[in-house]
Design a protein around this motif. Sequence first.
Motif, PDB file in Angstrom:
ATOM      1  N   GLY A 152      23.178 -37.038  87.552  1.00  0.00           N
ATOM      2  CA  GLY A 152      24.082 -37.169  86.410  1.00  0.00           C
ATOM      3  C   GLY A 152      23.351 -37.388  85.103  1.00  0.00           C
ATOM      4  O   GLY A 152      23.959 -37.405  84.039  1.00  0.00           O
ATOM      5  N   LEU A 153      22.025 -37.522  85.190  1.00  0.00           N
ATOM      6  CA  LEU A 153      21.264 -37.794  83.965  1.00  0.00           C
ATOM      7  C   LEU A 153      21.304 -36.609  82.998  1.00  0.00           C
ATOM      8  O   LEU A 153      21.192 -36.783  81.786  1.00  0.00           O
ATOM      9  CB  LEU A 153      19.822 -38.133  84.334  1.00  0.00           C
ATOM     10  N   GLU A 154      21.474 -35.374  83.542  1.00  0.00           N
ATOM     11  CA  GLU A 154      21.400 -34.196  82.676  1.00  0.00           C
ATOM     12  C   GLU A 154      22.421 -34.257  81.529  1.00  0.00           C
ATOM     13  O   GLU A 154      22.088 -33.942  80.382  1.00  0.00           O
ATOM     14  CB  GLU A 154      21.569 -32.905  83.484  1.00  0.00           C
ATOM     15  N   LEU A 155      23.633 -34.699  81.851  1.00  0.00           N
ATOM     16  CA  LEU A 155      24.643 -34.720  80.795  1.00  0.00           C
ATOM     17  C   LEU A 155      24.352 -35.831  79.787  1.00  0.00           C
ATOM     18  O   LEU A 155      24.575 -35.655  78.585  1.00  0.00           O
ATOM     19  CB  LEU A 155      26.038 -34.877  81.411  1.00  0.00           C
ATOM     20  N   ALA A 156      23.833 -36.944  80.263  1.00  0.00           N
ATOM     21  CA  ALA A 156      23.470 -38.023  79.336  1.00  0.00           C
ATOM     22  C   ALA A 156      22.387 -37.557  78.374  1.00  0.00           C
ATOM     23  O   ALA A 156      22.432 -37.840  77.165  1.00  0.00           O
ATOM     24  CB  ALA A 156      23.008 -39.245  80.114  1.00  0.00           C
ATOM     25  N   VAL A 157      21.396 -36.826  78.909  1.00  0.00           N
ATOM     26  CA  VAL A 157      20.313 -36.330  78.059  1.00  0.00           C
ATOM     27  C   VAL A 157      20.850 -35.356  77.018  1.00  0.00           C
ATOM     28  O   VAL A 157      20.546 -35.465  75.822  1.00  0.00           O
ATOM     29  CB  VAL A 157      19.226 -35.630  78.915  1.00  0.00           C
ATOM     30  N   ILE A 158      21.685 -34.430  77.476  1.00  0.00           N
ATOM     31  CA  ILE A 158      22.204 -33.436  76.539  1.00  0.00           C
ATOM     32  C   ILE A 158      23.074 -34.102  75.480  1.00  0.00           C
ATOM     33  O   ILE A 158      22.998 -33.773  74.291  1.00  0.00           O
ATOM     34  CB  ILE A 158      22.985 -32.339  77.302  1.00  0.00           C
ATOM     35  N   ALA A 159      23.877 -35.090  75.898  1.00  0.00           N
ATOM     36  CA  ALA A 159      24.702 -35.813  74.930  1.00  0.00           C
ATOM     37  C   ALA A 159      23.819 -36.460  73.870  1.00  0.00           C
ATOM     38  O   ALA A 159      24.094 -36.366  72.664  1.00  0.00           O
ATOM     39  CB  ALA A 159      25.547 -36.868  75.638  1.00  0.00           C
ATOM     40  N   ALA A 160      22.721 -37.094  74.309  1.00  0.00           N
ATOM     41  CA  ALA A 160      21.833 -37.764  73.356  1.00  0.00           C
ATOM     42  C   ALA A 160      21.182 -36.765  72.423  1.00  0.00           C
ATOM     43  O   ALA A 160      21.066 -36.998  71.209  1.00  0.00           O
ATOM     44  CB  ALA A 160      20.772 -38.558  74.116  1.00  0.00           C
ATOM     45  N   VAL A 161      20.760 -35.633  72.967  1.00  0.00           N
ATOM     46  CA  VAL A 161      20.087 -34.620  72.147  1.00  0.00           C
ATOM     47  C   VAL A 161      21.047 -34.066  71.090  1.00  0.00           C
ATOM     48  O   VAL A 161      20.703 -33.925  69.916  1.00  0.00           O
ATOM     49  CB  VAL A 161      19.545 -33.478  73.038  1.00  0.00           C
ATOM     50  N   LEU A 162      22.278 -33.784  71.513  1.00  0.00           N
ATOM     51  CA  LEU A 162      23.246 -33.237  70.563  1.00  0.00           C
ATOM     52  C   LEU A 162      23.617 -34.284  69.512  1.00  0.00           C
ATOM     53  O   LEU A 162      23.775 -33.967  68.339  1.00  0.00           O
ATOM     54  CB  LEU A 162      24.506 -32.765  71.298  1.00  0.00           C
ATOM     55  N   LEU A 163      23.732 -35.526  69.949  1.00  0.00           N
ATOM     56  CA  LEU A 163      24.004 -36.601  68.996  1.00  0.00           C
ATOM     57  C   LEU A 163      22.876 -36.684  67.978  1.00  0.00           C
ATOM     58  O   LEU A 163      23.097 -36.995  66.815  1.00  0.00           O
ATOM     59  CB  LEU A 163      24.142 -37.930  69.747  1.00  0.00           C
ATOM     60  N   GLY A 164      21.676 -36.373  68.420  1.00  0.00           N
ATOM     61  CA  GLY A 164      20.522 -36.422  67.530  1.00  0.00           C
ATOM     62  C   GLY A 164      20.451 -35.243  66.578  1.00  0.00           C
ATOM     63  O   GLY A 164      19.440 -35.063  65.900  1.00  0.00           O
ATOM     64  N   GLY A 165      21.487 -34.431  66.507  1.00  0.00           N
ATOM     65  CA  GLY A 165      21.551 -33.415  65.461  1.00  0.00           C
ATOM     66  C   GLY A 165      21.066 -32.042  65.872  1.00  0.00           C
ATOM     67  O   GLY A 165      20.920 -31.161  65.028  1.00  0.00           O
ATOM     68  N   VAL A 166      20.792 -31.836  67.154  1.00  0.00           N
ATOM     69  CA  VAL A 166      20.395 -30.501  67.592  1.00  0.00           C
ATOM     70  C   VAL A 166      21.654 -29.659  67.775  1.00  0.00           C
ATOM     71  O   VAL A 166      22.628 -30.127  68.370  1.00  0.00           O
ATOM     72  CB  VAL A 166      19.607 -30.569  68.908  1.00  0.00           C
ATOM     73  N   SER A 167      21.618 -28.443  67.224  1.00  0.00           N
ATOM     74  CA  SER A 167      22.799 -27.594  67.349  1.00  0.00           C
ATOM     75  C   SER A 167      22.809 -26.926  68.708  1.00  0.00           C
ATOM     76  O   SER A 167      21.801 -26.376  69.142  1.00  0.00           O
ATOM     77  CB  SER A 167      22.796 -26.532  66.252  1.00  0.00           C
ATOM     78  N   ILE A 168      23.975 -26.934  69.369  1.00  0.00           N
ATOM     79  CA  ILE A 168      24.074 -26.344  70.701  1.00  0.00           C
ATOM     80  C   ILE A 168      23.885 -24.833  70.623  1.00  0.00           C
ATOM     81  O   ILE A 168      23.539 -24.177  71.591  1.00  0.00           O
ATOM     82  CB  ILE A 168      25.425 -26.705  71.354  1.00  0.00           C
ATOM     83  N   PHE A 169      24.072 -24.265  69.415  1.00  0.00           N
ATOM     84  CA  PHE A 169      23.879 -22.824  69.249  1.00  0.00           C
ATOM     85  C   PHE A 169      22.406 -22.468  69.041  1.00  0.00           C
ATOM     86  O   PHE A 169      22.057 -21.310  68.954  1.00  0.00           O
ATOM     87  CB  PHE A 169      24.676 -22.318  68.054  1.00  0.00           C
TER      88      PHE A 169
END
Lengths: 349, 388
Positions: B302-319
């Motif tokens: 389940g860590l994958e979603l936590a990591v992605i959430a943190a990365v996106l919160l950090g301003g990385v665009s999902i696009f």
Amino acid sequence: MSLDRTVGAAPAHPTPGHSRPSALASFLRLRELPVILALVILVAVTAALNPLFLSEQGIKDLLLNATILMILAVGQTLVIITRNIDLSVGSILGLVAFGTGSIFVAAPNLPIIAVFVLGMLFGAVLGALNGLLITIAKVPALVITLGTLYIFRGINNAWAGGTQYFAGDRPEAFGNLSVDTILGFPVITLIAVVVVAIVAVYMLGTRPGRDLYAIGSDPDAARLFGIPVTRRVLLAFVVNGLLAGLAGVLYASRFNSVGATTGSGLELDVVAAAVVGGVAIFGGSGTVVGATIGALLLTTITSALTALRVDKFWQQAIVGILILAAVVIDRIASVRSARKLRIAEARNV
Amino acid sequence: MSDPSRSRTAVDPEQGPTEKPVRGKRMAAPGTRTSEEKSTRRPAAGKADTTKVLAVPKGRTGAARVLLGRDAIMIYVLVVVVLYASIAIPRFASPVTVGFLLLDVIPTLLIALPMTLVIISGEIDLSVASIAGLTSALMGVLWQGGMPIALVLVICVLAGLVAGAFNGVLIAYLGLPSLAVTIGTLALFRGLALVVIGDNAVANFPPGLTSFFTSKIGGTGIPTVMIGVVVLIIAFAVVLHFTPFGRGLFALGYSREAATFVGIDVARSKFVLYLATGTVSALAGIYWTLRYSSARSDNASGLELAVIAAVLLGGVSIFGGKGSIPGVLAGVLLIGTINYALKLDRVSEVVLIIVTGSLLILSVVAPNIAAAVQRARHARQVRAAPLP
């Protein structure tokens, strides 16, 4: 890229000027063919090695296990076809399942049908929340639904705490839905089949259904063409929520306990089922029926491996390989149809 | 037929300026440099300065660009949260806090680094937590089989590399969609972890090693492992922001075709990225195993979603095409700090994920709404202005 998608999306409509392909040819080009074949071979091989696999009870278990994933996969397909994704379905299912448990405890005399309606409405509201955030704020669905995955789950945790409701808290008639059979089919599976049929017809034969494919193939073109993109995408999310709600109610019927963690981690299984069923992850092609068969295949493989006495630890690895195979096959098919289209167009000129 | 479409593209550059006011506005905000002031007054300044926008067509430059960018805002928010927690929550401001907060956050932090690069290049990797789990399982079995621990660690890192290469070949060289592929390998690698170790758990790792992984540097409370983590952070930041390879990733995220024409080896770049996520995920798996001194097949699930959430919160665009390592660090630490602070404040742990989810949604919705308001205002001004 977009050319091969349109071909994949509407295999039944040949371009004008070409002779209509024979029924056999169009069957052979069916996107769902590989997954159907895989399912048939799997069932045949397993049944040959272990006849008990296709006993009445065996089939019933098979269908019961697949039902909830089937319904979720149908909803997810609608969303994926519009080039979106909904990761929050597991959390929606959990909330609705726990809600169902609480309703029966709070109002034991409520008719079962009312519980179904309430559960589906609840799911639809949650789906609408996703859809509104995505369409109005114009934020990618992956991000929003990842957020609501956590939020819904958190609400579920806060609401349930340590509480769990067990089958004993629910009326017997409700639990019997997943025990009783009609013509050998469990009742909840029949509900799922009806849902699949309705949505499949809707996607094939109605304007809004076809619009969803157009949106997924090329959102900008769809907008230029006059398709109300925002409304349609919202519709897809609401329907997905509604179906997740239905799945939640059925979950409460099928399984003994519902609590804070019900349905967690289900979201990736659902997406996997759709992908295995030939739904392109970038939208525009795939069918509801395919996704349903994908769900059936994913759940069947688990029972089949058990029936074949394969080490249970291998099951998940095999599911992974299956998903990868589906992606590869889908890729090969789309490359081939793109090449065919290019050749056909060259001849037309 | 071709004419209307051409005129449409000709209009496009006109839409360019509609984006720019957002940047111009931020530059116009006069620069006082204290962090709290900045984060509180930005919204107000946004409204006041819109009239100047048309006169300042250029983007932010120099110090203003650094101090008012999205990364900087994330860092200000982080600082504010840390300050608030230190003042308002008893026992927060102590070396113990620093230690446990960092120990908890390290796996997310580690995997977030390559994940940032992957998402910037326009792809995604959902299999990271499963690679960590697989490494953990492998480590347990090999150690129990009597292999020297050094060799075990080397093999584990190599396993991560191979797992990453597997993803990389499918995505970079066969051109399959990364979302679908890594959902598959998510199941596959977790499944292999089960195959390797089954229901067992291995816990008897050398005590020297496990205590090293939870040890602190002197009295500061900072875990010793952080030294290695910081080295990795610096390495990834340098690669992303100061090398041609890193700049190429941004180009790749913006437009794959354009990147190809500029001479970027798209396939090789992506392959390297997946090698990196595999390897770092293996490191995270090793850390996880030794930190909790337990090797199990479901470690880090389940860590994958936590990591992605943190990365996106950090301003990385999902696009793809947008993001930075400092922003992601702030994002990871922000989630970690808020969770830890709320835990200390006796907020039930289960409610905390609501905070994570809300932060994530807020962080992507807020800029979009601000931009939409800006666009509406700008459109009104353009309509009001006389045509040349």
